[in-house]
Design a protein around this motif. Structure first.
Motif, PDB file in Angstrom:
ATOM      1  N   GLY A   1      19.851   7.224  76.036  1.00 35.54           N
ATOM      2  CA  GLY A   1      20.890   7.772  75.183  1.00 35.54           C
ATOM      3  C   GLY A   1      21.189   6.901  73.981  1.00 35.54           C
ATOM      4  O   GLY A   1      20.375   6.058  73.591  1.00 35.54           O
ATOM      5  N   TYR A   2      22.373   7.110  73.433  1.00 35.13           N
ATOM      6  CA  TYR A   2      22.792   6.445  72.204  1.00 35.13           C
ATOM      7  C   TYR A   2      24.230   5.958  72.347  1.00 35.13           C
ATOM      8  O   TYR A   2      25.065   6.617  72.956  1.00 35.13           O
ATOM      9  CB  TYR A   2      22.745   7.421  71.022  1.00 35.13           C
ATOM     10  N   THR A   3      24.514   4.806  71.744  1.00 33.88           N
ATOM     11  CA  THR A   3      25.885   4.309  71.673  1.00 33.88           C
ATOM     12  C   THR A   3      25.962   3.278  70.554  1.00 33.88           C
ATOM     13  O   THR A   3      24.951   2.880  69.989  1.00 33.88           O
ATOM     14  CB  THR A   3      26.369   3.724  73.022  1.00 33.88           C
ATOM     15  N   GLY A   4      27.181   2.866  70.266  1.00 33.73           N
ATOM     16  CA  GLY A   4      27.384   1.793  69.297  1.00 33.73           C
ATOM     17  C   GLY A   4      27.443   2.236  67.857  1.00 33.73           C
ATOM     18  O   GLY A   4      27.435   1.398  66.957  1.00 33.73           O
ATOM     19  N   GLY A   5      27.517   3.518  67.612  1.00 33.51           N
ATOM     20  CA  GLY A   5      27.532   4.010  66.239  1.00 33.51           C
ATOM     21  C   GLY A   5      28.908   4.406  65.771  1.00 33.51           C
ATOM     22  O   GLY A   5      29.883   4.348  66.519  1.00 33.51           O
ATOM     23  N   ASN A   6      28.947   4.799  64.508  1.00 34.08           N
ATOM     24  CA  ASN A   6      30.235   5.171  63.918  1.00 34.08           C
ATOM     25  C   ASN A   6      30.228   6.565  63.299  1.00 34.08           C
ATOM     26  O   ASN A   6      31.221   6.983  62.730  1.00 34.08           O
ATOM     27  CB  ASN A   6      30.647   4.133  62.874  1.00 34.08           C
TER      28      ASN A   6
ATOM     29  N   CYS B   1      17.390   7.872  64.562  1.00 37.00           N
ATOM     30  CA  CYS B   1      16.172   7.273  63.989  1.00 37.00           C
ATOM     31  C   CYS B   1      16.300   7.002  62.496  1.00 37.00           C
ATOM     32  O   CYS B   1      15.620   6.124  61.965  1.00 37.00           O
ATOM     33  CB  CYS B   1      14.951   8.158  64.253  1.00 37.00           C
ATOM     34  N   SER B   2      17.181   7.717  61.819  1.00 35.29           N
ATOM     35  CA  SER B   2      17.378   7.480  60.388  1.00 35.29           C
ATOM     36  C   SER B   2      18.009   6.123  60.136  1.00 35.29           C
ATOM     37  O   SER B   2      17.926   5.588  59.035  1.00 35.29           O
ATOM     38  CB  SER B   2      18.272   8.572  59.787  1.00 35.29           C
ATOM     39  N   GLY B   3      18.674   5.578  61.151  1.00 35.26           N
ATOM     40  CA  GLY B   3      19.353   4.296  60.998  1.00 35.26           C
ATOM     41  C   GLY B   3      20.710   4.408  60.329  1.00 35.26           C
ATOM     42  O   GLY B   3      21.385   3.404  60.112  1.00 35.26           O
ATOM     43  N   LEU B   4      21.139   5.615  60.019  1.00 32.77           N
ATOM     44  CA  LEU B   4      22.380   5.796  59.265  1.00 32.77           C
ATOM     45  C   LEU B   4      23.622   5.978  60.142  1.00 32.77           C
ATOM     46  O   LEU B   4      24.734   5.892  59.641  1.00 32.77           O
ATOM     47  CB  LEU B   4      22.234   6.994  58.318  1.00 32.77           C
ATOM     48  N   THR B   5      23.440   6.224  61.438  1.00 33.85           N
ATOM     49  CA  THR B   5      24.600   6.498  62.299  1.00 33.85           C
ATOM     50  C   THR B   5      25.205   5.234  62.897  1.00 33.85           C
ATOM     51  O   THR B   5      26.331   5.262  63.388  1.00 33.85           O
ATOM     52  CB  THR B   5      24.224   7.433  63.462  1.00 33.85           C
ATOM     53  N   GLY B   6      24.439   4.145  62.915  1.00 36.51           N
ATOM     54  CA  GLY B   6      24.901   2.914  63.547  1.00 36.51           C
ATOM     55  C   GLY B   6      24.643   2.859  65.040  1.00 36.51           C
ATOM     56  O   GLY B   6      24.854   1.832  65.673  1.00 36.51           O
TER      57      GLY B   6
ATOM     58  N   THR C   1      31.706   2.079  73.960  1.00 36.79           N
ATOM     59  CA  THR C   1      32.702   3.097  73.624  1.00 36.79           C
ATOM     60  C   THR C   1      32.237   4.410  74.239  1.00 36.79           C
ATOM     61  O   THR C   1      32.471   4.649  75.406  1.00 36.79           O
ATOM     62  CB  THR C   1      32.905   3.195  72.100  1.00 36.79           C
ATOM     63  N   ILE C   2      31.528   5.204  73.481  1.00 37.94           N
ATOM     64  CA  ILE C   2      31.040   6.486  73.996  1.00 37.94           C
ATOM     65  C   ILE C   2      29.523   6.421  74.148  1.00 37.94           C
ATOM     66  O   ILE C   2      28.810   6.029  73.229  1.00 37.94           O
ATOM     67  CB  ILE C   2      31.410   7.647  73.044  1.00 37.94           C
ATOM     68  N   PHE C   3      29.057   6.800  75.322  1.00 38.30           N
ATOM     69  CA  PHE C   3      27.623   6.906  75.581  1.00 38.30           C
ATOM     70  C   PHE C   3      27.242   8.378  75.478  1.00 38.30           C
ATOM     71  O   PHE C   3      27.865   9.237  76.109  1.00 38.30           O
ATOM     72  CB  PHE C   3      27.281   6.381  76.978  1.00 38.30           C
TER      73      PHE C   3
END
Length: 176
Positions: free
Chosen positions: A32-37, A48-53, A134-136
């Protein structure tokens, strides 16, 4: 309760997922994904774009009566390169950062201890980030159990299979 959660990012989640699926005491591994803003649930393409954090991560459900959080983190740190900033092999960007997402103060303290203990075994400084979970967000279904579903693909053959072989040799006593 002996069931615990660990969330880590070691580059591409397909590699770390394949390793932890073979560890005694691990009951479930979810990519999954986490750690973004960025708002909302991110997609693979967005991450994958690297823009979400966000980072590509795995969330590990494990039985702490069989394997400890410290052992989970030790396996994690020693089965990827924790000394390269925002890079694992050919994967480059913050989405591939080496990261430990802790759930509480105790997990953070254990993570600090593991990194300090393992640092002397690495030539370069460990740059693994410690971030509060935070949110996974679970990744899309086709990312789950990826290696086992796609062993014939080149990425699996040339990247994941050698990592698994190294892991199996280093941690033979921890295999299911």
């Amino acid at each position: 309760m002996p069931k615990k959660i660990a969330t880590v990012g070691g580059g591409c989640f397909w590699c770390t997922e394949a390793i932890f699926q073979e560890v005694q005491g691990v009951e479930k591994v979810v990519s999954g994904y986490t750690g973004g803003n960025a708002p909302g649930k991110p997609t693979y393409r967005e991450v994958c774009s690297g823009l979400t954090g966000h980072a590509e991560v795995i969330q590990i459900t494990f039985d702490s009566d069989i394997i400890s959080y410290e052992e989970i983190l030790t396996i994690f740190v020693t089965t990827h390169d924790p000394t390269t900033l925002n890079k694992q092999g050919a994967d480059v960007g913050t989405q591939y950062r080496s990261s430990i997402f802790y759930n509480n103060k105790q997990q953070k303290e254990i993570a600090v201890k593991v990194i300090e203990t393992l640092q002397p075994y690495f030539e370069n400084p460990i740059v693994t980030t410690l971030e509060e979970l935070t949110i996974f967000y679970p990744a899309e279904e086709y990312h789950q159990d990826y290696y086992n579903q796609n062993k014939e693909q080149n990425y699996c053959n040339f990247v994941i299979t050698p990592k698994l072989a190294k892991f199996r040799k280093m941690y033979a006593d921890k295999l299911k």
